[in-house]
Design a protein around this motif. Structure first.
Motif: not given
Length: 315
Positions: A209, A214, A248, A265-267
């Motif tokens: 992470w 981004k 994620f 994907r990142k939160k």
């Protein structure tokens, strides 16, 4: 003259006999060649047939609970492996980022790899982005055989990667060898999550992470052992929850050929992308794509509407 005549008769009598002997030799040689050809063909067929009868990892012989000897073989194993790799390659083709304007070098991190089987799939066919730096991170990455490391470097050269680094990640407090927020893709091959285990999975996901950009993404291939470590089936309701506690979102996944291929994907990335799309749409509505052409086909911005243009003076 009589003796000369008898000699010519004997020579004429012996001539067909010599020809018959040569003919018999040729027949014997042709039969031997035929026998050798048939033997070579039989060996080739047996070898080809053995290639489609691959034994299971547990061995061809296994004693069942009833004490019976059971022969376990996987028919057409090579064909099944090709179909499985083709499925994974198609999923990666869909999940990889698309860049059509500029040539962009991607920074890729492969966590707990044992080979470079999926590295050729990290180049999208319709994108100008390409793997530039590949970092292989693992607890015992330096314990792999020299031949395996050589093949991994050759695979990196095959996708035109400029660098291929190997990092022994023995302590969970260590980073993945890149600066935070610089990696484009982090990959987990099948078996990587099970090799990490429950204790090392959380710090590994945390380091991934931190290393990702981004809009970076995680591409994973999970088998049954990996799902046991995660505690749920990825493509069911428990899958998003298993990855949400690591920061994620499970963006997409699909199961086939005994594995699950998915993308994380990142939160909060969806909110950032939606906000950027709204701002871009607003700019396009006010100014237009070319010059000051707006949706109503007016060549003047909204702030100048209703104002008469000043005519140019002829010099």
């Amino acid at each position: 003259s009589a003796m000369a005549g008898s000699g010519t008769v004997k020579a004429r009598w012996r001539e067909p006999e010599a020809r018959w002997r040569e003919h018999r030799k040729l027949l014997r040689m042709s039969r031997r060649c035929q026998l050798l050809a048939v033997t070579a063909l039989a060996l080739a067929c047996a070898k080809l047939h053995a290639g489609f009868l691959l034994p299971l990892r547990r061995g061809p012989l296994e004693v069942s609970s009833r004490g019976q000897s059971v022969v376990q073989r996987r028919l057409f194993g090579a064909v099944e492996g090709l179909m499985r790799d083709n499925f994974i390659g198609c999923r990666f083709e869909e999940y990889l980022p698309l860049y059509t304007k500029l040539n962009l070098g991607l920074v890729i991190i492969d966590v707990e790899p044992v080979d470079a089987r999926y590295w050729p799939y990290l180049k999208r066919s319709d994108s100008k982005a390409y793997p530039d730096i590949i970092v292989a991170v693992g607890k015992s990455i330096d314990d792999l055989p020299e031949e395996t490391l050589k093949n991994m470097k050759e695979a990196a050269d095959g996708v035109l990667a400029r660098r291929c680094d190997f990092l022994a990640w023995r302590k969970t407090s260590w980073t993945f060898g890149v600066e935070d927020g610089t990696a484009d893709i982090v990959t987990f091959a099948d078996g990587a999550i099970s090799r990490l285990g429950k204790e090392r999975l959380k710090p590994a996901m945390s380091r991934a992470w931190n290393a990702l950009k981004k809009k970076g993404r995680v591409l994973f291939v999970a088998n049954e052992e990996d799902e046991k470590v995660l505690g749920t089936e990825v493509d069911m309701l428990g899958g998003p929850r298993a990855f949400a506690k690591h920061g994620f979102n499970l963006d997409s996944c699909k199961r086939d050929h005994g594995v699950v291929v998915g993308m994380l994907r990142k939160k909060g990335v969806e909110l950032v992308e939606a906000k950027s799309q709204k701002s871009q749409q607003k700019v396009l509505e006010t100014s237009g794509k070319k010059g000051f052409v707006a949706q109503d086909k007016s060549s003047r911005p909204k702030a100048m509407k209703g104002v008469r243009p000043v005519p140019r003076r002829n010099r």
